[in-house]
Motif scaffolding. Sequence first.
Motif, short mmCIF file in Angstrom:
data_model
loop_
_atom_site.label_atom_id
_atom_site.label_comp_id
_atom_site.label_asym_id
_atom_site.label_seq_id
_atom_site.Cartn_x
_atom_site.Cartn_y
_atom_site.Cartn_z
N TYR A 63 1.57 -5.32 6.59
CA TYR A 63 1.42 -4.15 5.72
C TYR A 63 2.80 -3.73 5.22
CZ TYR A 63 0.64 0.53 4.03
OH TYR A 63 0.61 1.64 3.23
N GLU A 108 4.59 -0.76 3.10
CA GLU A 108 4.48 0.56 2.48
C GLU A 108 5.37 0.61 1.25
OE1 GLU A 108 2.56 3.16 3.33
OE2 GLU A 108 3.53 4.90 2.41
N GLU A 109 4.78 1.03 0.12
CA GLU A 109 5.53 1.15 -1.12
C GLU A 109 6.02 2.58 -1.30
OE1 GLU A 109 6.51 -0.71 -3.82
OE2 GLU A 109 5.97 -2.55 -2.77
N ASP A 110 7.14 2.73 -1.97
CA ASP A 110 7.61 4.04 -2.40
C ASP A 110 7.33 4.11 -3.90
OD1 ASP A 110 8.94 6.22 -3.34
OD2 ASP A 110 10.89 5.70 -2.49
N GLY A 145 0.82 -1.22 0.00
CA GLY A 145 0.00 0.00 0.00
C GLY A 145 0.84 1.25 0.00
N LEU A 146 0.16 2.36 0.13
CA LEU A 146 0.80 3.67 0.29
C LEU A 146 -0.09 4.38 1.31
CD1 LEU A 146 2.89 5.81 -0.92
CD2 LEU A 146 0.90 6.66 -2.17
N HIS A 147 0.52 5.00 2.31
CA HIS A 147 -0.26 5.48 3.46
C HIS A 147 -1.38 6.45 3.11
CE1 HIS A 147 2.75 8.52 2.78
NE2 HIS A 147 2.24 9.32 3.68
N TYR A 151 1.88 14.79 1.09
CA TYR A 151 2.16 13.93 -0.06
C TYR A 151 1.82 14.65 -1.37
CZ TYR A 151 3.03 9.64 -2.59
OH TYR A 151 3.57 8.69 -3.44
N ARG A 177 -7.31 -1.61 3.12
CA ARG A 177 -6.94 -1.75 4.53
C ARG A 177 -8.16 -1.66 5.44
NH1 ARG A 177 -2.31 2.43 5.62
NH2 ARG A 177 -2.47 1.55 7.71
#
Lengths: 230, 230
Positions: A36, A38-40, A13-15, A217, A24
């Motif tokens: 979980y 987190e992807e960049d 995911g991405l927050h 973001y 989620r």
Amino acid sequence: MAAGEEESLRLLGLHVSPFALRARMALAFKGVSYEYIEEDLFHKSELLLSSNPVHKKVPVLIHNGRPVCESLVIVQYVDELFAGPNILPADPYERAIARFWAAYIDDKLFPAWVGVMRATTEEDRGEKLKETYAALQNLEKAFSECGNGKSFGGDSVGYLDLALGCFLPWFVALRMMFGVEVIGAANTPLLAAWAERFGETTVAKEVLPEPGEAVAYAKKLQAHRASLNK
Amino acid sequence: MAAGEEESLRLLGLHVSPFALRARMALAFKGVSYEYIEEDLFHKSELLLSSNPVHKKVPVLIHNGRPVCESLVIVQYVDELFAGPNILPADPYERAIARFWAAYIDDKLFPAWVGVMRATTEEDRGEKLKETYAALQNLEKAFSECGNGKSFGGDSVGYLDLALGCFLPWFVALRMMFGVEVIGAANTPLLAAWAERFGETTVAKEVLPEPGEAVAYAKKLQAHRASLNK
């Protein structure tokens, strides 16, 4: 799976991604534990690229090594697979109506909202804001026709609550960034009251980020686009 | 419904609309009788406008007076409501994969194909044709991963067979109009063989129009657009 092997459930995911938040919230609603990741998105992982080679996007749910992509597909998969309260309505007609409006959110509201975020002129932003308001007007009407007035899902959280609720931090971000209120007592009184209640639910509190994180973001993305245009 | 009242099932369609064909094939597959109402999209009926006020598009399935819109929503509704062989796979993971690719067809293949039909320059048409080929390449790969090599639905017709099969008359129409073969032994051997087999199924034979009808309708639309641009 062979007996004795452990279930493995991972979510890429991405927050601040509304679609990842949707997935989620579905998992949180079912009370399912998962890892979980987190992807960049500026440096996508090999795992993301190999799990979603078609779209290369989050969210991806990886269940015992098998990837499921696209947020609404993931929510339905989670609903069908895990015990706990239903996310989709039990009645086939209500389920059809929920699917119709979820598709509407992705096909009409989402592109309008993205347009507001990415607009490079005031005129363009005004145009996309108009489309956003129009889509939310239709959803206000949908809300009056679905559920029992408390939430889209009736007494509990349902498919449309997740489908639309994942955008709530971003609607607040729009106010913080551009001074516009796309869901409010004046234009969409039912949705405004719904948003307030939904924000108080356990899944929303557990999963949704602070709107300030969305703003941060968005500014990072703006700076990135500006650097590409130099 | 009150006891004694008769079930009422009507479908608003257009004889060449891929999305309407999808809904009709689902109903045919389940062996359900219904009243078919052909719409004139140049003069939409009051029934269409009031049944689908959001999109004002076919298909609309009206079941006991209650409308269901959007073809994939209709297919799932028909599958869940009526007895007979399943359209969606029974396994949740396979169902997720089928939903993923059906969404892909609507989000990527459909706009590319529409772009080919509506292009006003050769350059633009070439660009959209490239996108069409790319989408079908991904679907060729999907086909090799889903089903048992005979159809997307394994031994019988399934969700993806209907989702993609509804475009078959239009793929032939592309060849007749522009001399291009978007599904063929050279580029997409698996899909080419599938298209042949699918065309021989009862639902396809019962529901799909002759490609010439698609060409005639495309020419009617072209003439209409040209008259608007005068």
